[in-house]
Design an enzyme around this catalytic site. Structure first.
Site, PDB file in Angstrom:
ATOM      1  N   LYS A  14       0.804  -1.226   0.000  1.00 32.81           N
ATOM      2  CA  LYS A  14       0.000   0.000   0.000  1.00 32.81           C
ATOM      3  C   LYS A  14       0.837   1.276   0.000  1.00 32.81           C
ATOM      4  CE  LYS A  14      -3.872  -2.327   0.222  1.00 32.81           C
ATOM      5  NZ  LYS A  14      -4.822  -2.349  -0.916  1.00 32.81           N
ATOM      6  N   LYS A  74       0.929   5.324  -5.048  1.00 31.20           N
ATOM      7  CA  LYS A  74       1.414   3.959  -5.294  1.00 31.20           C
ATOM      8  C   LYS A  74       2.093   3.855  -6.655  1.00 31.20           C
ATOM      9  CE  LYS A  74      -2.615   2.360  -2.750  1.00 31.20           C
ATOM     10  NZ  LYS A  74      -3.963   1.776  -2.906  1.00 31.20           N
ATOM     11  N   GLU A 165      -6.743  -1.789 -10.408  1.00 30.07           N
ATOM     12  CA  GLU A 165      -7.748  -1.567 -11.444  1.00 30.07           C
ATOM     13  C   GLU A 165      -8.361  -0.177 -11.311  1.00 30.07           C
ATOM     14  OE1 GLU A 165      -9.630  -5.875 -12.514  1.00 30.07           O
ATOM     15  OE2 GLU A 165     -10.261  -5.007 -10.603  1.00 30.07           O
TER      16      GLU A 165
END
Length: 217
Positions: A14, A74, A165
């Site tokens: 994360k 990220k 996604e």
């Protein structure tokens, strides 16, 4: 560490440490692993766009600005980011390229074997194009096979990974000029090394028990 231990210990990262970069040799191994991913009838309907500079990662991060801002860091802080793309068509040129590469790699003992491979692959492509009418979905399934290989392979190489996604595929396709190349983005994979802020690394892994996910006949 064996493959089962990697499967049990890997997690979705994360938060990445931006100063920690994947060594070139390690990333080259990862790319080799990715290129050798399995696909139905060796169809390989994929392409991988790799970003490793701040500028190139920023281009990809733009696709998270609307609705997916939580994924921007990220991408920006990872060592490398890969956009997994699917083809938008499975044309005669791609079929020919596959067959020619298989011939160069020595997969055909006879001309009949080569013709048989071409016939079998064409059958499945046409099955999804004309009968099931899900050719695009079928090609994207193959991309996810490659993603599975990438996640487990990254762990084996000591690389942390985060699949995403959550991005605007239309915007990313436009930014990278993918559709003009007959491609479309499917999923993004960030790679690197986790930072101290990666809360997921401190959490126990959770999966349903065996009796919920297996039926032994």
């Amino acid at each position: 560490m064996n493959i089962v231990e990697h499967a049990k210990s890997r997690h979705t990262t994360k938060a990445f440490a931006p100063e920690s970069k994947i060594p070139a040799g390690t990333f080259a191994q990862f790319c080799t692993l990715l290129r050798h991913s399995p696909s139905s009838v060796n169809s390989q309907p994929w392409h991988f766009v790799v970003a490793s500079t701040d500028a190139s990662k920023a281009r990809i991060a733009q696709a998270t600005e609307t609705g997916y801002a939580y994924n921007a860091a990220k991408i920006r802080n990872a060592s490398h980011v890969i956009v997994f793309c699917a083809r938008t068509s499975f044309d005669a040129n791609h079929l020919a390229d596959l067959l020619a590469q298989e011939e160069r790699d020595g997969r055909f003992a006879t001309p009949e074997a080569q013709a048989g491979q071409n016939s079998a692959r064409s059958f499945y492509v046409d099955l999804h194009r004309y009968d099931a009418k899900d050719l695009q979905h079928w090609m994207e399934k193959q991309v996810y096979l490659a993603l599975g290989s990438a996640l487990l392979g990254a762990s084996g190489l000591g690389i942390d990974a985060c699949p995403m996604e959550g991005f605007d595929a239309c915007r990313l396709d436009e930014e990278l000029g993918l559709r003009a190349r007959g491609l479309t983005s499917v999923v993004i994979l960030s790679l690197g090394y986790r930072s101290e802020e990666d809360f997921n690394a401190r959490l126990p892994k959770s999966r349903l028990p065996e009796d919920k996910v297996f039926t032994m006949l």
